[in-house]
Design a protein around this motif. Structure first.
Motif, PDB file in Angstrom:
ATOM      1  N   VAL A 179       0.988  -1.237  -0.021  1.00 37.47           N
ATOM      2  CA  VAL A 179       0.048   0.115  -0.039  1.00 37.47           C
ATOM      3  C   VAL A 179       0.928   1.248  -0.130  1.00 37.47           C
ATOM      4  O   VAL A 179       1.721   1.230   0.866  1.00 37.47           O
ATOM      5  CB  VAL A 179      -0.894   0.047   1.237  1.00 37.47           C
ATOM      6  CG1 VAL A 179      -1.903   1.259   1.348  1.00 37.47           C
ATOM      7  CG2 VAL A 179      -1.704  -1.182   1.498  1.00 37.47           C
TER       8      VAL A 179
ATOM      9  N   ARG B 232       0.340   5.997 -10.749  1.00 40.05           N
ATOM     10  CA  ARG B 232       0.301   4.746 -10.509  1.00 40.05           C
ATOM     11  C   ARG B 232       1.662   3.864 -11.269  1.00 40.05           C
ATOM     12  O   ARG B 232       2.640   3.051 -10.775  1.00 40.05           O
ATOM     13  CB  ARG B 232      -0.919   3.807 -10.785  1.00 40.05           C
ATOM     14  CG  ARG B 232      -2.034   4.357 -10.004  1.00 40.05           C
ATOM     15  CD  ARG B 232      -3.303   4.009 -10.350  1.00 40.05           C
ATOM     16  NE  ARG B 232      -3.425   2.472 -10.465  1.00 40.05           N
ATOM     17  CZ  ARG B 232      -3.429   1.558  -9.453  1.00 40.05           C
ATOM     18  NH1 ARG B 232      -3.533   1.933  -8.170  1.00 40.05           N
ATOM     19  NH2 ARG B 232      -3.383   0.195  -9.431  1.00 40.05           N
TER      20      ARG B 232
ATOM     21  N   PHE C 247      -1.750  -1.366  -4.028  1.00 42.96           N
ATOM     22  CA  PHE C 247      -2.577  -0.310  -3.755  1.00 42.96           C
ATOM     23  C   PHE C 247      -2.136   0.965  -3.637  1.00 42.96           C
ATOM     24  O   PHE C 247      -1.096   1.244  -2.893  1.00 42.96           O
ATOM     25  CB  PHE C 247      -3.439  -0.504  -2.591  1.00 42.96           C
ATOM     26  CG  PHE C 247      -4.163  -1.650  -2.328  1.00 42.96           C
ATOM     27  CD1 PHE C 247      -5.401  -2.101  -2.770  1.00 42.96           C
ATOM     28  CD2 PHE C 247      -3.529  -2.928  -1.410  1.00 42.96           C
ATOM     29  CE1 PHE C 247      -5.956  -3.157  -2.551  1.00 42.96           C
ATOM     30  CE2 PHE C 247      -4.072  -4.059  -1.396  1.00 42.96           C
ATOM     31  CZ  PHE C 247      -5.663  -4.133  -1.967  1.00 42.96           C
TER      32      PHE C 247
ATOM     33  N   GLU D 260      -5.347   4.845  -3.380  1.00 42.32           N
ATOM     34  CA  GLU D 260      -6.529   4.163  -3.850  1.00 42.32           C
ATOM     35  C   GLU D 260      -7.859   4.953  -3.617  1.00 42.32           C
ATOM     36  O   GLU D 260      -8.918   4.758  -4.212  1.00 42.32           O
ATOM     37  CB  GLU D 260      -6.744   2.836  -2.791  1.00 42.32           C
ATOM     38  CG  GLU D 260      -5.936   1.615  -3.177  1.00 42.32           C
ATOM     39  CD  GLU D 260      -6.275   1.248  -4.816  1.00 42.32           C
ATOM     40  OE1 GLU D 260      -7.643   0.887  -4.907  1.00 42.32           O
ATOM     41  OE2 GLU D 260      -5.387   1.120  -5.411  1.00 42.32           O
TER      42      GLU D 260
END
Length: 179
Positions: free
Chosen positions: A123, A138, A162, A165
């Motif tokens: 994450v 991303r 992630f 998100e």
């Protein structure tokens, strides 16, 4: 020690350089309210002839020592530290110039028989300028951060990634977290 100078240099290094984003290292106020430690506490803490340095009375320790990493820290925390360190490096060196100073990470590691087997999830939340395209952010974070920190041998087709998100992380730092 010139505490205001140390504070300002640290804020500058972090990249807090715009009051509109919450703080500017050059113009923020730095108040110092530090005094010497109580002599009663210092007796048990300060190293003196015949007395080794002790621990202060406000220390808290979490975690454990392990041989999973050269730092003797659990692999998940060292991976998380590596991810945010790399985010900062990419911002400071201009590799990802749209990043801002705030960021967070987490690495979830699957263990088998007490040994790290694979990274189950990564994450990353990375503060960025408003104009950056989410797909670019991303891809860049995957290539320049995760791909440089998480060993490929620890990732597989089931590893979940992630990145930002919530879709956007423009407001960060002191402006987002303290009022």
């Amino acid at each position: 020690m010139d505490i205001p100078h140390v504070v300002r240099n640290t804020l500058k290094e972090i990249g807090l350089d715009n009051a509109k984003d919450g703080m500017d290292w050059e113009t923020c106020g730095v108040l110092v309210s530090i005094t010497e430690q109580s002599p009663d506490i210092a007796m048990g803490v300060n190293e003196t002839e015949g007395h080794e340095q002790g621990a202060g009375d406000q220390g808290m320790v979490f975690g454990y020592a392990t041989n999973e990493t050269k730092e003797f820290m659990p692999l998940p925390i060292m991976l998380a530290h590596g991810l945010v360190r790399r985010l900062s490096e990419c911002r400071k060196k201009g590799m990802l110039p749209y990043l801002r100073p705030d960021g967070k990470s987490q690495a979830t590691v699957e263990y088998v028989d007490g040994k790290p087997k694979r990274v189950d999830a990564v994450v990353i939340a990375a503060q960025h300028v408003e104009s950056v395209d989410r797909a670019k952010l991303r891809k860049d974070i995957m290539d320049q951060v995760i791909g440089k920190v998480i060993p490929s041998s620890m990732m597989d087709e089931k590893t979940r990634i992630f990145i930002n998100e919530t879709g956007r992380f423009v407001v960060g730092g002191t402006l987002a977290d303290s009022v």
